[in-house]
Design a protein around this motif. Structure first.
Motif, PDB file in Angstrom:
ATOM      1  N   GLN A 262       0.680  -1.219   0.033  1.00 44.96           N
ATOM      2  CA  GLN A 262       0.132   0.164   0.182  1.00 44.96           C
ATOM      3  C   GLN A 262       0.832   1.350  -0.007  1.00 44.96           C
ATOM      4  O   GLN A 262       0.461   2.389  -0.586  1.00 44.96           O
ATOM      5  N   THR A 263       2.156   1.057   0.479  1.00 41.53           N
ATOM      6  CA  THR A 263       2.976   2.411   0.857  1.00 41.53           C
ATOM      7  C   THR A 263       4.224   2.519  -0.082  1.00 41.53           C
ATOM      8  O   THR A 263       4.593   3.411  -0.161  1.00 41.53           O
ATOM      9  N   GLN A 264       4.662   1.550  -0.382  1.00 40.34           N
ATOM     10  CA  GLN A 264       6.056   1.387  -1.228  1.00 40.34           C
ATOM     11  C   GLN A 264       7.229   2.072  -0.411  1.00 40.34           C
ATOM     12  O   GLN A 264       7.786   3.131  -0.606  1.00 40.34           O
ATOM     13  N   PRO A 265       7.574   1.281   0.819  1.00 39.77           N
ATOM     14  CA  PRO A 265       8.669   1.812   1.667  1.00 39.77           C
ATOM     15  C   PRO A 265      10.156   1.502   1.049  1.00 39.77           C
ATOM     16  O   PRO A 265       9.807   0.669   0.077  1.00 39.77           O
ATOM     17  N   ASN A 266      11.021   2.141   1.570  1.00 36.01           N
ATOM     18  CA  ASN A 266      12.459   1.794   0.958  1.00 36.01           C
ATOM     19  C   ASN A 266      12.828   0.358   1.502  1.00 36.01           C
ATOM     20  O   ASN A 266      13.762  -0.292   0.490  1.00 36.01           O
ATOM     21  N   ILE A 267      12.302   0.000   2.689  1.00 38.74           N
ATOM     22  CA  ILE A 267      12.907  -1.352   3.197  1.00 38.74           C
ATOM     23  C   ILE A 267      11.679  -2.151   3.671  1.00 38.74           C
ATOM     24  O   ILE A 267      10.859  -1.169   4.663  1.00 38.74           O
ATOM     25  N   CYS A 268      11.421  -3.107   3.526  1.00 33.32           N
ATOM     26  CA  CYS A 268      10.380  -4.046   4.290  1.00 33.32           C
ATOM     27  C   CYS A 268      10.852  -5.361   4.461  1.00 33.32           C
ATOM     28  O   CYS A 268      11.279  -6.198   3.381  1.00 33.32           O
ATOM     29  N   LEU A 269      11.126  -5.748   5.678  1.00 38.24           N
ATOM     30  CA  LEU A 269      11.570  -7.064   6.215  1.00 38.24           C
ATOM     31  C   LEU A 269      10.518  -8.203   6.034  1.00 38.24           C
ATOM     32  O   LEU A 269       9.194  -8.035   6.410  1.00 38.24           O
ATOM     33  N   ILE A 270      10.668  -9.174   5.437  1.00 39.40           N
ATOM     34  CA  ILE A 270       9.535 -10.326   5.568  1.00 39.40           C
ATOM     35  C   ILE A 270      10.173 -11.605   6.441  1.00 39.40           C
ATOM     36  O   ILE A 270      11.444 -12.076   6.050  1.00 39.40           O
ATOM     37  N   SER A 271       9.407 -11.614   7.436  1.00 40.52           N
ATOM     38  CA  SER A 271      10.226 -12.656   8.443  1.00 40.52           C
ATOM     39  C   SER A 271      10.456 -13.965   7.700  1.00 40.52           C
ATOM     40  O   SER A 271      11.410 -14.651   7.774  1.00 40.52           O
ATOM     41  N   GLU A 272       9.427 -14.612   7.001  1.00 40.96           N
ATOM     42  CA  GLU A 272       9.398 -15.653   6.211  1.00 40.96           C
ATOM     43  C   GLU A 272      10.594 -15.836   5.032  1.00 40.96           C
ATOM     44  O   GLU A 272      11.321 -17.044   5.032  1.00 40.96           O
ATOM     45  N   GLU A 273      10.990 -14.844   4.684  1.00 38.16           N
ATOM     46  CA  GLU A 273      11.892 -14.712   3.615  1.00 38.16           C
ATOM     47  C   GLU A 273      13.322 -14.922   4.439  1.00 38.16           C
ATOM     48  O   GLU A 273      14.413 -15.750   4.113  1.00 38.16           O
ATOM     49  N   VAL A 274      13.561 -14.109   5.419  1.00 38.59           N
ATOM     50  CA  VAL A 274      14.677 -14.249   6.623  1.00 38.59           C
ATOM     51  C   VAL A 274      14.990 -15.402   6.839  1.00 38.59           C
ATOM     52  O   VAL A 274      16.012 -16.308   6.883  1.00 38.59           O
ATOM     53  N   ALA A 275      13.789 -16.323   6.946  1.00 41.54           N
ATOM     54  CA  ALA A 275      14.003 -17.792   7.485  1.00 41.54           C
ATOM     55  C   ALA A 275      14.322 -18.796   6.367  1.00 41.54           C
ATOM     56  O   ALA A 275      15.196 -19.356   6.563  1.00 41.54           O
ATOM     57  N   GLU A 276      13.632 -18.450   5.322  1.00 36.15           N
ATOM     58  CA  GLU A 276      14.071 -19.116   4.264  1.00 36.15           C
ATOM     59  C   GLU A 276      15.523 -19.159   3.683  1.00 36.15           C
ATOM     60  O   GLU A 276      16.184 -19.989   3.448  1.00 36.15           O
ATOM     61  N   LYS A 277      16.077 -17.868   3.772  1.00 32.46           N
ATOM     62  CA  LYS A 277      17.472 -17.740   3.456  1.00 32.46           C
ATOM     63  C   LYS A 277      18.445 -18.129   4.380  1.00 32.46           C
ATOM     64  O   LYS A 277      19.707 -17.850   4.290  1.00 32.46           O
ATOM     65  N   LYS A 278      17.940 -18.260   5.727  1.00 34.55           N
ATOM     66  CA  LYS A 278      18.704 -18.662   6.787  1.00 34.55           C
ATOM     67  C   LYS A 278      19.649 -17.536   7.057  1.00 34.55           C
ATOM     68  O   LYS A 278      20.753 -17.566   7.495  1.00 34.55           O
ATOM     69  N   GLN A 279      18.955 -16.268   7.274  1.00 31.09           N
ATOM     70  CA  GLN A 279      19.973 -15.115   7.367  1.00 31.09           C
ATOM     71  C   GLN A 279      20.477 -14.931   8.929  1.00 31.09           C
ATOM     72  O   GLN A 279      19.387 -15.080   9.874  1.00 31.09           O
ATOM     73  N   THR A 280      21.535 -14.475   9.015  1.00 35.23           N
ATOM     74  CA  THR A 280      21.768 -14.181  10.595  1.00 35.23           C
ATOM     75  C   THR A 280      21.233 -12.463  10.735  1.00 35.23           C
ATOM     76  O   THR A 280      20.898 -12.184  10.068  1.00 35.23           O
ATOM     77  N   LEU A 281      21.332 -12.548  12.204  1.00 34.22           N
ATOM     78  CA  LEU A 281      20.978 -11.061  12.630  1.00 34.22           C
ATOM     79  C   LEU A 281      21.982  -9.993  11.721  1.00 34.22           C
ATOM     80  O   LEU A 281      21.435  -9.106  11.418  1.00 34.22           O
ATOM     81  N   GLY A 282      23.284 -10.636  11.713  1.00 33.19           N
ATOM     82  CA  GLY A 282      24.138  -9.489  11.188  1.00 33.19           C
ATOM     83  C   GLY A 282      23.856  -9.362   9.636  1.00 33.19           C
ATOM     84  O   GLY A 282      24.222  -8.324   9.096  1.00 33.19           O
ATOM     85  N   ALA A 283      23.247 -10.392   9.024  1.00 35.13           N
ATOM     86  CA  ALA A 283      23.192 -10.502   7.679  1.00 35.13           C
ATOM     87  C   ALA A 283      22.082  -9.528   7.298  1.00 35.13           C
ATOM     88  O   ALA A 283      21.847  -8.642   6.402  1.00 35.13           O
ATOM     89  N   VAL A 284      21.072  -9.272   8.292  1.00 28.61           N
ATOM     90  CA  VAL A 284      19.748  -8.700   7.895  1.00 28.61           C
ATOM     91  C   VAL A 284      20.268  -7.212   8.192  1.00 28.61           C
ATOM     92  O   VAL A 284      19.909  -6.295   7.463  1.00 28.61           O
ATOM     93  N   VAL A 285      20.962  -6.965   9.254  1.00 26.05           N
ATOM     94  CA  VAL A 285      21.837  -5.570   9.328  1.00 26.05           C
ATOM     95  C   VAL A 285      22.414  -5.002   8.305  1.00 26.05           C
ATOM     96  O   VAL A 285      22.297  -3.877   7.742  1.00 26.05           O
ATOM     97  N   THR A 286      23.305  -5.851   7.597  1.00 24.58           N
ATOM     98  CA  THR A 286      24.136  -5.462   6.654  1.00 24.58           C
ATOM     99  C   THR A 286      23.157  -5.206   5.453  1.00 24.58           C
ATOM    100  O   THR A 286      23.466  -4.153   4.793  1.00 24.58           O
ATOM    101  N   GLU A 287      22.172  -5.738   5.245  1.00 28.16           N
ATOM    102  CA  GLU A 287      21.425  -5.788   4.115  1.00 28.16           C
ATOM    103  C   GLU A 287      20.799  -4.235   4.216  1.00 28.16           C
ATOM    104  O   GLU A 287      20.659  -3.464   3.104  1.00 28.16           O
ATOM    105  N   MET A 288      20.178  -3.941   5.427  1.00 27.74           N
ATOM    106  CA  MET A 288      19.610  -2.593   5.799  1.00 27.74           C
ATOM    107  C   MET A 288      20.580  -1.445   5.562  1.00 27.74           C
ATOM    108  O   MET A 288      20.277  -0.628   4.921  1.00 27.74           O
TER     109      MET A 288
END
Length: 551
Positions: A262-288
């Motif tokens: 609805q709003t088109q933000p710059n970043i939107c984290l999707i929890s299910e994708e984080v789990a699928e990619k097996k991302q660490t907390l550090g990887a999520v932070v780096t992406e942002m």
């Protein structure tokens, strides 16, 4: 009671109904026999009387039928969701249409009202005060779990006293699981009391082919999207802040995904994708941090990031840690008692010493505040109270550190100032959108028909919801059809399977196709407040999630 001009005008709104429910009477058509989504043998063994029932759909009939008196009790269970009052209004109007002598009783304060025999009769005067309003204040809600035989028996006592034929439980996946357990027990004991469920949760994780959406999701997402749009406008005006916005949704990211569409933000984290990619907390932070750096290179040191409430549970290393903590601190376990007996100053070290080596390392790496939040009292289902974990602040803190490292390495030359927000309660009791007002009323009306037809162990279902309301398909789905076995309080229990964001589903793919563009560009959309009067394409529009799913 003083009412606002909007309340006064809104009370006159007449919710739309499917064509089958507007006829003089309804004919029920049996569909296919059903089975649970998983663990079929276990679920059938636990629910021998309600397992395998058929799907039901309604067809209208012109025959005038007045059925015997059927008194009904209704319960609001769990957290609030916009439209609950219209579900009750639909039940009331449906019962009165079937037989004017039917009565509706509301059990006060949630399922505990059934057990404690606290109730009130819901007359036309009471119902009319609450039509098309938000909240659950007509009878109140609660989180008492109906799990014990003595609770079921106390419920039978008051049902017999009031000549109640059926109980309707309006709630989410756990509440409707309890409704199914209750239905099974009442059939087994031959009590004559039916139990019907209605699908409620703003989180959007109670859905399947027969339950296209849970009520309240549409309204809550519209409220959050308005607020996000307002913040985006501010960000684009001031051009100096990154806003990290945590959104409700502990077990799934449906709210975050819908608000992003609805709003088109710059970043939107999707929890299910984080789990699928097996991302660490550090990887999520780096992406942002990389998105923030890329925008800074374009001279835009501002933006908006949406963060699902339950994100931390989907990061594999954190999910393992939380699972171990849930077992370690499960109510009634010796380890939980030992933890409570430990001096507060020593509790974090005690926990670290009672975890696996890998989880202990993760736990010790967390800021003390986050680690403490993970050890707080569990929710009624034995899980970490994720809403109390300030994930948005954790990410801001870690992003700041990462950006400082990038600046030192010469890969970031911008400035970073942040604001944090959590949108939760703001959306739970809003006046329902036209969609939710109609959908909830239809769900309630459908429940009254299921009761009149002697059904039990069913959830009220209204489908084809992207079509005009008159084309909606009303019916019922056996609750056992949605169940699987999950670990709760350290034990395997039957529960309705939560619907997560499907990474191959149309809503996520629509988001994924545009997010790189939204990350770099300022492509904000400002939805504005919910509209109740005006063009249908504005006022009756449903969620983008549902539109994408039903294309």
């Amino acid at each position: 009671m003083t009412k606002s001009p909007l309340q006064i005008a809104r009370a006159q709104y007449a919710p739309k109904l499917p064509k089958s429910l507007r006829n003089n009477s309804v004919v029920i058509v049996d569909g296919e026999k059903t089975q649970s989504v998983a663990d079929q043998a276990d679920i059938e063994k636990l629910f021998p009387h309600t397992y395998g029932m058929p799907l039901l759909s309604f067809e209208g009939s012109d025959a005038s039928v007045e059925l015997p008196v059927a008194n009904v009790g209704v319960i609001l269970s769990g957290g609030q969701a916009p439209g609950g009052h219209n579900v009750i209004s639909g039940i009331f109007d449906g019962l009165k249409k079937l037989n004017p002598n039917n009565k509706l009783y509301g059990f006060l304060g949630g399922p505990g009202g059934l057990v404690d025999h606290k109730y009130m009769e819901l007359t036309a005067d009471v119902i009319d005060e609450y039509r098309n309003t938000g909240g659950f204040d007509i009878i109140g809600s609660g989180r008492t779990k109906l799990e014990e035989t003595w609770q079921f028996d106390k419920g039978v006592e008051i049902c017999k006293e009031l000549d109640i034929n059926a109980v309707v439980i309006i709630g989410g996946d756990d509440s409707n699981t309890n409704a199914c357990v209750l239905a099974e027990y009442y059939l087994e004991q031959n009590t004559g009391v039916q139990v019907i469920g209605c699908p409620k949760t703003i989180d959007g994780d109670l859905k399947n082919d027969m339950i296209e959406t849970s009520f309240g999701f549409d309204t809550a997402c519209k409220v959050y999207s308005e607020l996000i749009g307002n913040i985006m406008r501010d960000a684009n005006s001031a051009k100096k802040y990154w806003h990290f916005i945590k959104l409700m949704g502990r077990s799934a990211s449906h709210i975050g995904l819908e608000c992003a569409l609805q709003t088109q933000p710059n970043i939107c984290l999707i929890s299910e994708e984080v789990a699928e990619k097996k991302q660490t907390l550090g990887a999520v932070v780096t992406e942002m941090a990389n998105v923030i750096a890329k925008r800074a290179a374009n001279g835009e040191n501002f933006g908006v990031a949406l963060i699902p409430e339950g994100l931390i549970e989907f990061i594999p290393e954190m999910k393992t840690l939380i699972s171990e903590l849930n077992d370690l601190l499960a109510e009634g376990h010796d380890s939980a008692n030992e933890f409570k007996a430990t001096p507060k100053a020593d509790r974090l070290e005690w926990v670290a010493n009672h975890l696996s080596d890998a989880s202990s390392v993760v736990f010790r790496s967390l800021p003390a505040g986050i680690a403490t939040q993970l050890t707080l009292d569990r929710d009624p289902h034995g899980n970490v109270q994720v809403s109390k974990i300030e994930t948005e602040k954790l990410l801001i803190e870690m992003v700041e550190v990462k950006l400082a490292e990038m600046k030192e390495a010469g890969s970031y030359a911008g400035s970073f100032s942040s604001q944090n927000h959590f949108f939760g309660y703001e959306g739970r009791c809003a006046a329902p959108s036209n969609f939710d007002a109609d959908y909830c009323y239809s769900i309630g009306f459908t429940a009254s028909v299921l009761i009149a037809q002697g059904k039990t162990g069913y959830m009220s279902s209204v489908r084809n919801t992207t079509a005009p309301a008159e084309e909606w398909i009303a019916g019922g789905v056996p609750v056992t059809m949605m169940m699987n076995m999950e670990r709760r309080h350290g034990h395997m229990k039957p529960v309705i399977q939560k619907a997560l964001v499907e990474l191959d589903g149309k809503p996520f793919l629509a988001f994924a196709a545009k997010r790189d563009e939204w990350a770099e560009m300022t492509s904000f959309v400002y939805p504005g407040p919910i509209q109740y009067w005006g063009p249908s394409e504005v006022c009756d529009l449903t969620t983008k999630t549902l539109i994408e799913e039903r294309k």
